[in-house]
Design an enzyme around this catalytic site. Sequence first.
Site, mmCIF file in Angstrom:
data_model
loop_
_atom_site.group_PDB
_atom_site.id
_atom_site.type_symbol
_atom_site.label_atom_id
_atom_site.label_comp_id
_atom_site.label_asym_id
_atom_site.label_seq_id
_atom_site.Cartn_x
_atom_site.Cartn_y
_atom_site.Cartn_z
ATOM 1 N N GLY A 119 0.823 -1.211 0.000
ATOM 2 C CA GLY A 119 0.000 0.000 0.000
ATOM 3 C C GLY A 119 0.852 1.253 0.000
ATOM 4 O O GLY A 119 1.058 1.870 1.048
ATOM 5 N N GLU A 233 11.877 -4.431 -6.680
ATOM 6 C CA GLU A 233 10.891 -4.598 -7.760
ATOM 7 C C GLU A 233 11.592 -4.709 -9.110
ATOM 8 O O GLU A 233 10.954 -4.999 -10.119
ATOM 9 C CB GLU A 233 9.925 -3.402 -7.810
ATOM 10 C CG GLU A 233 8.940 -3.361 -6.673
ATOM 11 C CD GLU A 233 7.775 -2.407 -6.966
ATOM 12 O OE1 GLU A 233 7.557 -2.045 -8.135
ATOM 13 O OE2 GLU A 233 7.101 -2.020 -6.005
ATOM 14 N N GLU A 346 9.361 7.750 -17.165
ATOM 15 C CA GLU A 346 9.906 9.114 -17.027
ATOM 16 C C GLU A 346 10.651 9.246 -15.695
ATOM 17 O O GLU A 346 11.736 9.844 -15.637
ATOM 18 C CB GLU A 346 8.773 10.151 -17.089
ATOM 19 C CG GLU A 346 8.114 10.296 -18.459
ATOM 20 C CD GLU A 346 7.093 9.194 -18.753
ATOM 21 O OE1 GLU A 346 6.760 8.410 -17.836
ATOM 22 O OE2 GLU A 346 6.655 9.103 -19.920
HETATM 23 C C1 LIG Z 1 -0.217 -2.879 -13.031
HETATM 24 C C2 LIG Z 1 0.093 -1.933 -11.899
HETATM 25 C C3 LIG Z 1 0.251 -2.420 -10.619
HETATM 26 C C4 LIG Z 1 0.500 -1.526 -9.555
HETATM 27 N N1 LIG Z 1 0.605 -2.043 -8.296
HETATM 28 C C5 LIG Z 1 0.808 -1.216 -7.244
HETATM 29 C C6 LIG Z 1 0.861 -1.711 -5.921
HETATM 30 O O1 LIG Z 1 0.730 -2.912 -5.675
HETATM 31 N N2 LIG Z 1 1.039 -0.843 -4.898
HETATM 32 C C7 LIG Z 1 1.197 0.490 -5.133
HETATM 33 O O2 LIG Z 1 1.405 1.224 -4.154
HETATM 34 N N3 LIG Z 1 1.143 1.024 -6.385
HETATM 35 C C8 LIG Z 1 0.955 0.188 -7.440
HETATM 36 N N4 LIG Z 1 0.881 0.702 -8.726
HETATM 37 C C9 LIG Z 1 0.923 2.142 -8.911
HETATM 38 C C10 LIG Z 1 2.199 2.665 -9.561
HETATM 39 O O3 LIG Z 1 3.302 2.591 -8.672
HETATM 40 C C11 LIG Z 1 1.906 4.101 -10.001
HETATM 41 O O4 LIG Z 1 0.919 4.035 -11.006
HETATM 42 C C12 LIG Z 1 3.111 4.817 -10.533
HETATM 43 O O5 LIG Z 1 4.051 5.037 -9.512
HETATM 44 C C13 LIG Z 1 2.747 6.173 -11.178
HETATM 45 O O6 LIG Z 1 1.967 6.945 -10.315
HETATM 46 P P1 LIG Z 1 0.575 7.593 -10.816
HETATM 47 O O7 LIG Z 1 -0.233 6.482 -11.408
HETATM 48 O O8 LIG Z 1 0.014 8.348 -9.673
HETATM 49 O O9 LIG Z 1 0.964 8.580 -12.004
HETATM 50 P P2 LIG Z 1 1.500 10.073 -11.861
HETATM 51 O O10 LIG Z 1 2.570 10.098 -10.831
HETATM 52 O O11 LIG Z 1 0.334 10.971 -11.698
HETATM 53 O O12 LIG Z 1 2.142 10.293 -13.285
HETATM 54 C C14 LIG Z 1 1.372 10.623 -14.449
HETATM 55 C C15 LIG Z 1 2.327 10.881 -15.588
HETATM 56 O O13 LIG Z 1 3.176 12.016 -15.279
HETATM 57 C C16 LIG Z 1 4.545 11.665 -15.384
HETATM 58 N N5 LIG Z 1 5.323 12.343 -14.348
HETATM 59 C C17 LIG Z 1 4.993 12.501 -13.038
HETATM 60 N N6 LIG Z 1 5.958 13.173 -12.381
HETATM 61 C C18 LIG Z 1 6.933 13.433 -13.286
HETATM 62 C C19 LIG Z 1 8.193 14.092 -13.208
HETATM 63 N N7 LIG Z 1 8.657 14.586 -12.063
HETATM 64 N N8 LIG Z 1 8.937 14.181 -14.362
HETATM 65 C C20 LIG Z 1 8.482 13.649 -15.525
HETATM 66 N N9 LIG Z 1 7.287 13.026 -15.651
HETATM 67 C C21 LIG Z 1 6.525 12.921 -14.556
HETATM 68 C C22 LIG Z 1 4.566 10.150 -15.148
HETATM 69 O O14 LIG Z 1 5.721 9.561 -15.724
HETATM 70 C C23 LIG Z 1 3.287 9.709 -15.833
HETATM 71 O O15 LIG Z 1 3.490 9.582 -17.217
HETATM 72 C C24 LIG Z 1 0.634 -0.149 -9.803
HETATM 73 C C25 LIG Z 1 0.470 0.341 -11.098
HETATM 74 C C26 LIG Z 1 0.204 -0.544 -12.143
HETATM 75 C C27 LIG Z 1 0.037 0.014 -13.534
#
Ligand SMILES: Cc1cc2nc3c(=O)[nH]c(=O)nc-3n(C[C@H](O)[C@H](O)[C@H](O)COP(=O)(O)OP(=O)(O)OC[C@H]3O[C@@H](n4cnc5c(N)ncnc54)[C@H](O)[C@@H]3O)c2cc1C
Length: 362
Positions: A119, A233, A346
């Site tokens: 989480g 990971e 990214e």
């Molecule tokens: C299949 C799958 C399984 C997952 N399992 C888990 C889990 O078990 N536990 C858990 O905690 N999370 C989990 N996640 C979540 C995952 O870690 C997040 O989706 C990921 O870290 C991105 O965060 P976000 O989705 O909030 O996107 P955001 O952080 O909102 O990013 C959106 C976009 O903006 C870009 N971006 C953001 N900040 C920057 C920056 N500083 N510079 C350049 N580009 C930027 C990102 O690259 C992305 O393209 C999972 C995700 C997937 C797809």
Amino acid sequence: MNVTEFRDAVRAWLDENDLRPGPDHSFDAQVEQLGRVRRALYDAGWMRYGWPEAVGGLGGDAMLRAVLGEEVATRDLAEPGIYSMIEVLAPTMISYARPELAAEMVPKLLRGEEQWCQGFSEPGSGSDLASLSTRAVQRGDEWVVNGQKVWTSLAQFSSRCVLLTRTAPGHGGITAFFVDMDTPGITVRPLRTMHGVDEFAEVYFDDVVVPADRMLGNPGDGWKLAMDLLPHERSTCFWHRIAYLFTRLDRLVQETDSASDDELGAAYLALHTVRSRSYETQQRLASGAPLGPETSVDKVLLATAEQQLFDTARDLLPGVIELSDGEWRTEFLYSRAATIYGGTAEIQRNIIARRLLGLGTE
Ligand SMILES: Cc1cc2nc3c(=O)[nH]c(=O)nc-3n(C[C@H](O)[C@H](O)[C@H](O)COP(=O)(O)OP(=O)(O)OC[C@H]3O[C@@H](n4cnc5c(N)ncnc54)[C@H](O)[C@@H]3O)c2cc1C
């Protein structure tokens, strides 16, 4: 036992013990199959190699775990993504939980008696994990948690959660807990992925009481725990995943009957490149060296190779992605997540630029 002896013995055992999954490919069936495979491998001893004796292991280095997962993936016995979650959560428990808690809990995970989840991510905190706002407030010998997590893989199947909470401002105000998922106040709402399965979930915490002895490390250790966990990971998990991807490349070669195709050659090269890189990471892990930001290179190479492989399937098997509902389509769609989970492409490139190449801030 050295790696070669271990591999030979595992192969011989798997030849004699049929752990292949049944015809049901639903996600529920995959999770059940995962438990079956872990239990059989644990009871036969294989799942215990590469883990410390203090948590029910039989010792030996992490390369043995890499080899076991490679055999499991190559034979398609369990879905590699969920099989490998053990590689992320067990090392964290071993490093941060009270020794008695780790000794009690880790064998349950290794034996497939339980699933656990991670989480970390929240609706407003994914890439910017340090901004997380799920709050834990101390009340005597307990902590009371309120907030929401999202994208929590396997949450609906999990008995426990490694949970990051905020206990004070800033990076030093993040604290981790090992939470029982049946605690009153936890609500799990599964989310459907674009490849059509409920793999992850939203998890709500409303006045969830967690005993103080379930804290992982000390108050404020959560950021360090996260930084230690995330490279896991990108290490043994990837060795397993690459083995699985090679099986799909072999399948593609068979189905297209065109092993000399340029695109197939490029996909092979991308996979071979990430395997070579990951081999070095496995060796470092086996030697006991800590893993750090250099594993972001492995993540970029893995995501690139995975997407390139399934792009090649789309190009060489016309319509198989767009017009049919088979495994190629499912796996193509899932490959799109490779540049998101475990840190986006990214963010990995930012880490490489800033922390490995010293190119300054964004
Ligand atoms: C299949 C799958 C399984 C997952 N399992 C888990 C889990 O078990 N536990 C858990 O905690 N999370 C989990 N996640 C979540 C995952 O870690 C997040 O989706 C990921 O870290 C991105 O965060 P976000 O989705 O909030 O996107 P955001 O952080 O909102 O990013 C959106 C976009 O903006 C870009 N971006 C953001 N900040 C920057 C920056 N500083 N510079 C350049 N580009 C930027 C990102 O690259 C992305 O393209 C999972 C995700 C997937 C797809």
